[in-house]
Write a protein that holds these residues in place. Structure first.
Motif, PDB file in Angstrom:
ATOM      1  N   GLU A 173     -12.160-120.068   9.742  1.00  0.00           N
ATOM      2  CA  GLU A 173     -12.361-120.782   8.643  1.00  0.00           C
ATOM      3  C   GLU A 173     -11.094-121.341   8.068  1.00  0.00           C
ATOM      4  O   GLU A 173     -10.940-122.575   7.574  1.00  0.00           O
ATOM      5  CB  GLU A 173     -13.152-120.213   7.518  1.00  0.00           C
ATOM      6  N   ASN A 174      -9.853-120.789   8.180  1.00  0.00           N
ATOM      7  CA  ASN A 174      -8.742-121.086   7.678  1.00  0.00           C
ATOM      8  C   ASN A 174      -7.448-121.600   8.738  1.00  0.00           C
ATOM      9  O   ASN A 174      -6.596-122.230   8.243  1.00  0.00           O
ATOM     10  CB  ASN A 174      -7.824-120.076   6.877  1.00  0.00           C
ATOM     11  N   MET A 175      -7.715-121.220   9.960  1.00  0.00           N
ATOM     12  CA  MET A 175      -6.612-121.496  11.032  1.00  0.00           C
ATOM     13  C   MET A 175      -7.256-122.113  12.035  1.00  0.00           C
ATOM     14  O   MET A 175      -7.660-121.526  13.465  1.00  0.00           O
ATOM     15  CB  MET A 175      -5.628-120.559  11.346  1.00  0.00           C
ATOM     16  N   PRO A 176      -7.791-123.187  12.140  1.00  0.00           N
ATOM     17  CA  PRO A 176      -8.837-123.745  13.236  1.00  0.00           C
ATOM     18  C   PRO A 176      -8.230-124.083  14.478  1.00  0.00           C
ATOM     19  O   PRO A 176      -8.619-123.929  15.698  1.00  0.00           O
ATOM     20  CB  PRO A 176      -9.616-125.121  12.785  1.00  0.00           C
ATOM     21  N   THR A 177      -6.836-124.281  14.360  1.00  0.00           N
ATOM     22  CA  THR A 177      -6.025-124.844  15.564  1.00  0.00           C
ATOM     23  C   THR A 177      -6.083-123.395  16.400  1.00  0.00           C
ATOM     24  O   THR A 177      -5.996-123.399  17.421  1.00  0.00           O
ATOM     25  CB  THR A 177      -4.610-125.348  15.115  1.00  0.00           C
TER      26      THR A 177
END
Length: 544
Positions: free
Chosen positions: A150-154
């Motif tokens: 949710e917070n670091m899609p990469t």
């Protein structure tokens, strides 16, 4: 030619290696510190490259200290904290940090960034949560994975491997993408008794893609602890560790569980066999873990488990714990205004600050029998980093009563004593819950850094009414990992046989007096009421 086995333990601040013979006698040990990063509140990170480098140096140092040849090492076992390691598809570190630095690729067990994700998972009431005391912890891996998605899609899209730290170590040693039953059952919700992941759970919490198309990322080959991994050490790992290519590598285990293996099976002082229903393994470190095993599954609200074969084969494990114990004691010492002077005094006497405080408490009390009573008007609620068991609430905070403005060694010692007593009462609370669910615990098997403190041990015996049994080998966590190496090398047929042959009891500590029971019964009532009072304070302020 004598044969030896190596146990490697990666704790919260260091990597340690121990060399043991087939009877469990340690002949060499070494330690190398590891780095920790705290980029913002509730974020605690490490580097897998740094940890592996420290492991290699510690193993080489331990072999040198043991004065043995690498060819004499016939097996190696790894344990570590249950921290989440993230690698890309080429097996290189991938950032989990707001700094964006790829070397910061481990979310530590104590990291609480995923509290909201854990709360959302718990709100589902999915049946799999029964195996974690009905409430998953932000210390576990699925909330952390959900936070990453949710917070670091990469990072999420580039990830090729998600490892528990113990499994990263065996992967790094063997280049084999397997996982341990211990880690996956205890921290990832793998159903060990059914030998499968619960697909509906992952789909419901939003991680269904991990099983649909990317099962290799979290492990599709799950092995029991002690089983050999791949073809042993790769040529590269062998060179880095100073060992021989092909040396058997055991399927890994979580650090606290290694301690459980290292102590739970030891014969009693008179040679009697272990009665697991009456024993609790207390592994004291930065936090504390409390391990019990049973032939039947016991589901206890607020206590993790029941976990099938997650520590001892064919036994169900219940795992309780306290989120901050050694860390809390150090925090209380370091926060006191007399800390710097106390450190200087300890250094001048060439003793630890803990020994300085223990000695001063004995002077204040007049004798060691009466130390406990010094805190009759000073009490601590030890939930400074939340509560793991049995309240299972990471939001809880700590409380102290009886504070003064004194900036003296005496005041510091009393605050230190009250904190140790509060931790011991937390253990009593856990034992009470376990015994109400079918256990009959009257013996605590202690190991780990905290249990090297004589005051910590004595107050646990006093507070719980249990006998404290200390192993002959104080480094029982390292020994537990070495036992796995011995099993992987076929020195022993299974973990129970290794436990029986490689561990022994060295010392027994019992409650000091009959009067101490009455004192701690009263102090336990204060301990419980402090929590109730804190809840009332929250209610009074709820509208603001």
């Amino acid at each position: 030619m004598s044969v030896y086995f190596i146990g490697v333990d990666v704790g919260s601040g260091s990597a340690r290696a121990g060399v043991f013979n087939s009877l469990g006698h340690k002949v060499g040990e070494a330690k190398r510190d590891t780095q920790t990063y705290k980029p913002q509140a509730h974020f605690v990170e490490q580097s897998s490259q740094d940890i592996w480098h420290s492991v290699c140096l510690a193993v080489k140092d331990a072999i040198a200290q043991a004065n043995i040849e690498p060819i004499q090492v016939k097996g190696i076992g790894f344990d570590a904290t249950c921290s989440l390691v993230v690698l890309d598809k080429q097996g290189q570190p991938l950032t989990v940090s707001p700094t964006g630095r790829h070397e910061q690729n481990i979310i530590m067990w104590m990291d609480h960034r995923a509290i909201q994700q854990a709360e959302r998972i718990n709100a589902t009431d999915h049946p799999v949560l029964a195996f974690v005391g009905n409430r998953i912890s932000p210390e576990m891996e699925t909330p952390k994975l959900l936070w990453l998605k949710e917070n670091m899609p990469t990072t999420w899209n580039q990830a090729g491997y998600f490892f528990d730290l113990p499994d990263f170590l065996t992967w790094r040693a063997t280049n084999t993408n397997s996982r341990a039953l211990c880690s996956t059952v205890c921290k990832w919700t793998y159903l060990g008794h059914e030998q499968k992941w619960d697909k509906s759970y992952f789909e419901q919490i939003g991680l269904g893609d991990l099983l649909e198309q990317d099962a290799h990322k979290i492990g599709s080959t799950i092995l029991p602890m002690g089983q050999p991994v791949g073809h042993g050490l790769t040529a590269q790992a062998a060179m880095e560790l100073g060992l021989v290519k092909g040396t058997p590598v055991a399927t890994s285990i979580i650090d606290a569980h290694a301690g459980g293996i290292g102590v739970l099976g030891a014969a009693g002082m008179s040679g009697e066999n272990a009665d697991f229903n009456k024993r609790l393994a207390l592994i004291g470190g930065t936090s504390s873990c409390h391990m019990t095993v049973s032939k039947v599954a016991r589901f206890i609200d607020g206590i993790w488990g029941a976990y099938y074969s997650a520590m001892i084969p064919d036994y169900w494990l219940n795992e309780a714990g306290q989120s901050a114990t050694g860390a809390l004691i150090d925090h209380v010492i370091e926060a006191h205004p007399f800390c710097q002077q106390a450190m200087q005094q300890a250094q001048a006497q060439q003793i630890t600050v803990y020994q300085l405080l223990n000695d001063h408490l004995a002077q204040l009390a007049g004798n060691k029998q009466d130390i406990a009573y010094l805190t009759k008007n000073r009490h601590v609620l030890p939930y400074f980093h939340g509560n793991r068991s049995p309240r299972a609430n990471p939001h809880l905070t700590g409380t102290m009563t009886g504070l003064t403005m004194n900036k003296t060694l005496e005041d510091m010692a009393l605050q230190y004593l009250a904190t140790i007593q509060a931790i011991a009462l937390g253990t009593r609370h856990i034992i009470e819950e376990l015994n109400q669910s079918g256990y009959a615990i009257d013996t605590i098997m202690g190991c780990g850094g905290g249990t090297k403190n004589s005051l910590f041990i004595q107050e646990h015996a006093n507070a719980t009414g249990c006998a404290m049994l200390l192993p002959e080998e104080s480094e029982a966590v390292l020994l537990g990992s070495a036992m796995l190496g011995a099993v992987a090398a076929n020195c022993y047929s299974d973990i129970p046989e290794a436990m029986q042959n490689m561990s022994r009891i060295g010392k027994t500590v019992t409650p000091q007096t009959d009067k101490i029971k009455r004192f701690y019964d009263a102090k336990y009532q204060v301990f419980l009421k402090m929590y109730e009072d804190d809840c009332q304070y929250q209610q009074l302020m709820a509208e603001f």
